[in-house]
Design a protein around this motif. Structure first.
Motif, mmCIF file in Angstrom:
data_model
loop_
_atom_site.group_PDB
_atom_site.id
_atom_site.type_symbol
_atom_site.label_atom_id
_atom_site.label_comp_id
_atom_site.label_asym_id
_atom_site.label_seq_id
_atom_site.Cartn_x
_atom_site.Cartn_y
_atom_site.Cartn_z
ATOM 1 N N PHE A 83 -2.104 -19.985 -13.193
ATOM 2 C CA PHE A 83 -2.811 -21.178 -12.741
ATOM 3 C C PHE A 83 -4.107 -20.810 -12.026
ATOM 4 O O PHE A 83 -4.251 -19.724 -11.480
ATOM 5 N N GLN A 84 -4.982 -21.798 -12.019
ATOM 6 C CA GLN A 84 -6.284 -21.604 -11.392
ATOM 7 C C GLN A 84 -6.151 -21.236 -9.914
ATOM 8 O O GLN A 84 -6.829 -20.362 -9.425
ATOM 9 N N SER A 85 -5.228 -21.918 -9.224
ATOM 10 C CA SER A 85 -5.030 -21.594 -7.808
ATOM 11 C C SER A 85 -3.799 -20.714 -7.635
ATOM 12 O O SER A 85 -3.217 -20.672 -6.564
ATOM 13 N N ALA A 87 -0.779 -20.810 -7.693
ATOM 14 C CA ALA A 87 0.486 -21.511 -7.486
ATOM 15 C C ALA A 87 1.634 -20.559 -7.194
ATOM 16 O O ALA A 87 2.754 -20.752 -7.657
ATOM 17 N N LEU A 88 1.368 -19.525 -6.403
ATOM 18 C CA LEU A 88 2.474 -18.670 -5.953
ATOM 19 C C LEU A 88 3.282 -19.465 -4.940
ATOM 20 O O LEU A 88 2.716 -20.137 -4.087
ATOM 21 N N PHE A 89 4.613 -19.374 -5.044
ATOM 22 C CA PHE A 89 5.457 -20.150 -4.131
ATOM 23 C C PHE A 89 5.311 -19.578 -2.722
ATOM 24 O O PHE A 89 5.693 -18.435 -2.470
ATOM 25 N N PRO A 90 4.780 -20.371 -1.778
ATOM 26 C CA PRO A 90 4.431 -19.802 -0.475
ATOM 27 C C PRO A 90 5.650 -19.381 0.350
ATOM 28 O O PRO A 90 5.536 -18.552 1.228
ATOM 29 N N HIS A 91 6.825 -19.974 0.041
ATOM 30 C CA HIS A 91 7.992 -19.658 0.866
ATOM 31 C C HIS A 91 8.770 -18.466 0.318
ATOM 32 O O HIS A 91 9.768 -18.068 0.896
ATOM 33 N N LEU A 92 8.330 -17.899 -0.804
ATOM 34 C CA LEU A 92 9.036 -16.768 -1.391
ATOM 35 C C LEU A 92 8.159 -15.516 -1.304
ATOM 36 O O LEU A 92 6.935 -15.597 -1.355
ATOM 37 N N PHE A 100 11.468 -15.040 -9.993
ATOM 38 C CA PHE A 100 11.897 -16.439 -10.160
ATOM 39 C C PHE A 100 12.281 -16.766 -11.600
ATOM 40 O O PHE A 100 13.346 -17.313 -11.866
ATOM 41 N N GLY A 101 11.408 -16.408 -12.526
ATOM 42 C CA GLY A 101 11.664 -16.716 -13.924
ATOM 43 C C GLY A 101 12.860 -15.947 -14.480
ATOM 44 O O GLY A 101 13.668 -16.490 -15.244
ATOM 45 N N SER A 134 0.738 -15.546 1.343
ATOM 46 C CA SER A 134 -0.347 -15.813 2.296
ATOM 47 C C SER A 134 -0.878 -14.532 2.920
ATOM 48 O O SER A 134 -1.934 -14.537 3.543
ATOM 49 N N ARG A 148 3.898 -12.387 -12.498
ATOM 50 C CA ARG A 148 4.959 -13.383 -12.555
ATOM 51 C C ARG A 148 5.061 -13.998 -13.942
ATOM 52 O O ARG A 148 6.148 -14.328 -14.411
ATOM 53 N N ALA A 149 3.902 -14.171 -14.594
ATOM 54 C CA ALA A 149 3.911 -14.764 -15.927
ATOM 55 C C ALA A 149 4.288 -13.730 -16.984
ATOM 56 O O ALA A 149 5.028 -14.028 -17.923
ATOM 57 N N GLU B 194 1.214 -28.529 -8.632
ATOM 58 C CA GLU B 194 1.102 -27.238 -9.293
ATOM 59 C C GLU B 194 2.350 -26.361 -9.107
ATOM 60 O O GLU B 194 2.745 -25.656 -10.035
ATOM 61 N N TYR B 195 2.965 -26.426 -7.913
ATOM 62 C CA TYR B 195 4.151 -25.585 -7.685
ATOM 63 C C TYR B 195 5.287 -26.010 -8.601
ATOM 64 O O TYR B 195 5.999 -25.184 -9.154
ATOM 65 N N ALA B 198 4.456 -24.782 -11.993
ATOM 66 C CA ALA B 198 4.681 -23.337 -12.088
ATOM 67 C C ALA B 198 6.169 -23.063 -12.248
ATOM 68 O O ALA B 198 6.574 -22.224 -13.061
ATOM 69 N N LEU B 202 8.047 -21.351 -15.475
ATOM 70 C CA LEU B 202 8.849 -20.131 -15.410
ATOM 71 C C LEU B 202 10.291 -20.384 -15.827
ATOM 72 O O LEU B 202 11.155 -19.538 -15.644
ATOM 73 N N LEU B 217 9.516 -26.539 0.271
ATOM 74 C CA LEU B 217 8.131 -26.788 0.666
ATOM 75 C C LEU B 217 8.016 -28.069 1.488
ATOM 76 O O LEU B 217 7.100 -28.229 2.283
ATOM 77 N N GLY B 296 0.601 -19.870 7.863
ATOM 78 C CA GLY B 296 0.095 -19.087 6.734
ATOM 79 C C GLY B 296 -0.374 -19.934 5.580
ATOM 80 O O GLY B 296 -0.936 -19.425 4.634
#
Lengths: 372, 313
Positions: A83-85, A87-92, A100-101, A134, A148-149, B194-195, B198, B202, B217, B296
């Motif tokens: 993804f452009q941003s 979209a890494l899961f911030p809590h993992l 994850f996949g 982060s 990840r992909a 997006e999350y 994603a 996956l 989240l 963060g």
């Protein structure tokens, strides 16, 4: 890796009254680095999202290795997205993001550990598994998103402007890495960007898109050197587009009138007659002293000289009123042009191209264009 | 304020600046240090907090007076055998009833609100706009109107419920859900789609994406909204009053109101102090959890307090 051929057939996507994608036909053979290039709002991202499964097409087919998956939900498609941003899961953690996949595929713990390790190693992030997204820089997050992909070994990897948020230097470095990575894993990459340089440096083929349609599909060299429409010529790099009247073929060249001057154009649609556009790249224009003679030379006056570092951009107003840009390579010698100087502008016939003068070109050539 | 101004202007005069020139300096460069705004802010804070602090002070008064200070004592909390918060059955019942209502409200309204927020944020199509707007309705409806309508509802239409604890809980849940929806939906919009995409990309099914990605989240917003629901439920007066059916279902605000009208004792201040502490604790806990979970995140650091404060009504 076997498979990974994507075929889009008459793909249309409408959002209410707005047609975002207007009948696209494209074929991306397995293992190709294919870019969709165009300005924002040209439908490139929507097309990518339809291949990923986030949007459902209004009509048309999306074939992956011959099987229509236009209405398959995203979690059941063998394609993955960067993804452009990111979209890494911030809590993992980084490790859990990449895993994850694999966990969704119910892979064993040993296998997960091994494959995540491999994937992170491939993008040079092996030592960062325990960090949170982060705590990573933009470039590092981008690598993790890629790992990840790729860890799922998809048939096709979709990349939505993945370098857009990075600074210029890092972007250049990652372009080269990304291309090397694609050759290493050998899967189809479908890359969406508005940055022509990115598309030109990495792609096997490029589809230039505008207003939901494909303008031209060709190898980077061909879209740049031989743009088939005014839009492509204008969008890729700086081009000097001039209105002209064509008088048809004469010995493989087209005689065109620009103002009171007659020129010969040796490229493009040389058989054209009537109102048209001609185009020439700034680096193909030669500036000569005002007393030089010969065909395809138009007198002009230097309007401005812009120092670019590796070159000088010279803006010249031609005698009939149009303005062209010429790029003069920096050879270490001081440029002897300055504002107000009269010059003669040499537009070599082999660099002058006659275009089909349509903003929106028919897309018939999309299927015909052969893969490189 | 006057003291500091006097000394400052005295100093200024020796340097050749008058207060007037200072003010002019501020006018010409309002982007400098905003001294006047700081003064106004503190003046307001003191104005707003002093009455509360005085009320708290007299809850510790060693006499029956709520206006004349006779020394420090905790007798109105537990020392007094008859009239202290701990020993007065009316106050004790009120406290337990208030906590019971607030806890039940949190447990019921939070999950429903989260589900509604998810539904409303993801629902596109006919009716989604109006329902999003209608969610704000309970927030702007005068509470007295809501109280009266709920009373009519439970005494005329759904007579099974009738007045009492159940009706009070239902009433609180009714107006609390909106807060949860507004808070959680705001967070949903800020984290974007997006999350989820994603996760689906996956290989996560929608339910896995919900439980593994979306709910973690949303945790800060869920905890924050629970804290706020608790806080607004525990100090609700109007709806609790309308739906009460006697002494057993009296809440703390109702008890304070009637005590103040009859024979006010410092024990009234004591129970009010307990309320302030409980509300404060729930909001502070909610804020800490919010900050812990959003640490963060892009730009979360500066706006956390603002975001959170904006939620409290």
């Amino acid at each position: 890796m076997a498979g990974g051929e994507v075929k889009l057939i008459d793909l249309v996507k409408q959002f209410g009254d707005v047609t975002a994608v207007d009948g696209i036909n494209l074929q991306m053979p397995a293992g190709e680095f294919f870019s969709m290039l165009g300005p924002s709002g040209c439908g490139k991202t929507t097309t990518l999202r339809m291949i990923a499964g986030f949007e459902q097409p209004t009509s048309g087919e999306i074939l992956l290795d011959g099987e229509d998956m236009a209405y398959t939900p995203p979690h059941k498609r063998n394609v993955n997205t960067v993804f452009q941003s990111y979209a890494l899961f911030p809590h993992l953690s980084v490790f859990d993001n990449v895993a994850f996949g694999l966990r969704r595929q119910r892979a064993s713990k040993v296998e997960i550990k091994q494959r995540v390790g491999e994937a992170l190693g491939m993008v040079q992030m092996a030592d960062y598994g325990r960090r949170k997204p982060s705590q990573l820089s933009g470039g590092q997050q981008q690598r993790v998103a890629l790992a990840r992909a790729l860890v799922l070994k998809p048939a096709v990897l979709l990349l939505d402007e993945p370098l857009g948020a990075l600074d210029a230097k890092l972007r250049k470095a990652l372009q080269i890495e990304l291309k090397a990575l694609q050759q290493q894993v050998g899967i189809t990459f479908i890359y969406v960007t508005h940055d022509q340089e990115e598309a030109l440096t990495m792609s096997d083929r490029i589809a230039v898109m505008n207003e939901g349609r494909v303008e031209q599909v060709a190898a980077p060299r061909d879209v740049y050197e031989e743009p088939s429409t005014t839009f492509v010529a204008d969008f890729l790099g700086v081009s000097n587009l001039m209105a002209a009247t064509a008088h048809g073929d004469s010995n493989g060249r087209c005689r065109v009138s620009v103002g009171d001057f007659d020129l010969f154009a040796g490229q493009g649609e040389v058989g054209t007659s009537g109102e048209t556009k001609i185009v020439i790249r700034p680096e193909r224009i030669h500036l000569e002293s005002q007393d030089s003679t010969g065909e395809n030379r138009i007198p002009g006056m230097v309007e401005r000289v812009v120092y670019l570092g590796n070159a000088n951009q010279v803006i010249v107003r031609l005698a009939h009123g149009e303005v062209v840009q010429a790029l003069v390579q920096n050879t270490g010698q001081e440029l002897h042009y300055s504002q107000g100087d009269p010059v003669r502008v040499n537009l070599p016939p082999e660099a002058l191209r006659v275009l089909r003068d349509t903003g929106a070109a028919p897309v018939a050539d999309a299927q015909a264009a052969a893969p490189v | 304020m006057s003291d500091t101004t006097v000394t400052r202007s005295a100093v200024d005069r020796t340097r050749g600046f008058s207060t007037l020139q200072r003010a002019r300096g501020w006018m010409s460069n309002p982007w400098g240090r905003p001294r006047f705004l700081v003064v106004i802010t503190w003046a307001y804070m003191i104005w707003a907090l002093v009455p509360v602090l005085i009320a708290i002070q007299f809850s510790f008064n060693d006499s029956r007076s709520r206006t004349v200070w006779h020394g420090f004592s905790t007798k109105w909390y537990w020392g007094d055998p008859v009239n202290s918060v701990w020993n007065d059955p009316a106050l004790r019942t009120a406290l337990s009833q208030s906590i019971k209502l607030a806890a039940a409200d949190v447990v019921i309204a939070t999950p429903i609100g989260v589900a509604l927020a998810l539904g409303l944020a993801r629902w596109r199509g006919r009716g989604s706009g109006p329902s999003n707007f209608l969610m704000l309705f309970p927030l702007v409806t005068p509470e007295i109107v809501m109280g009266v309508s709920l009373l009519l509802l439970f005494t005329q239409l759904f007579t099974v419920v009738h007045t009492g604890t159940t009706a009070q809980i239902l009433g609180h849940v009714t107006f609390s859900i909106s807060y949860v929806v507004v808070i959680v939906r705001g967070r949903l919009f800020s984290i974007g789609r997006e999350y989820e995409e994603a996760a689906a990309d996956l290989g996560a099914s929608p339910s896995v994406a919900l439980f593994r990605i979306l709910l973690p989240l949303l945790t800060p917003a869920i905890v924050a909204s629970a804290a706020i629901v608790f806080a607004i439920s525990i100090d609700d007066f109007v709806i609790s009053q309308w739906l009460s059916n006697g002494a057993d279902t009296t809440t703390v605000p109702m008890a304070i109101y009637s005590a103040t009208r009859a024979a006010p004792l410092p024990s009234t201040n004591a129970i009010a102090t307990v309320m302030v502490l409980i509300t404060l604790a729930s909001v502070v806990a909610g804020f800490l959890v919010w900050r812990m979970f959003t640490r963060g995140e892009r730009g979360a650091g500066q706006s956390a307090i603002g975001d959170f404060a904006a939620l409290d009504a």
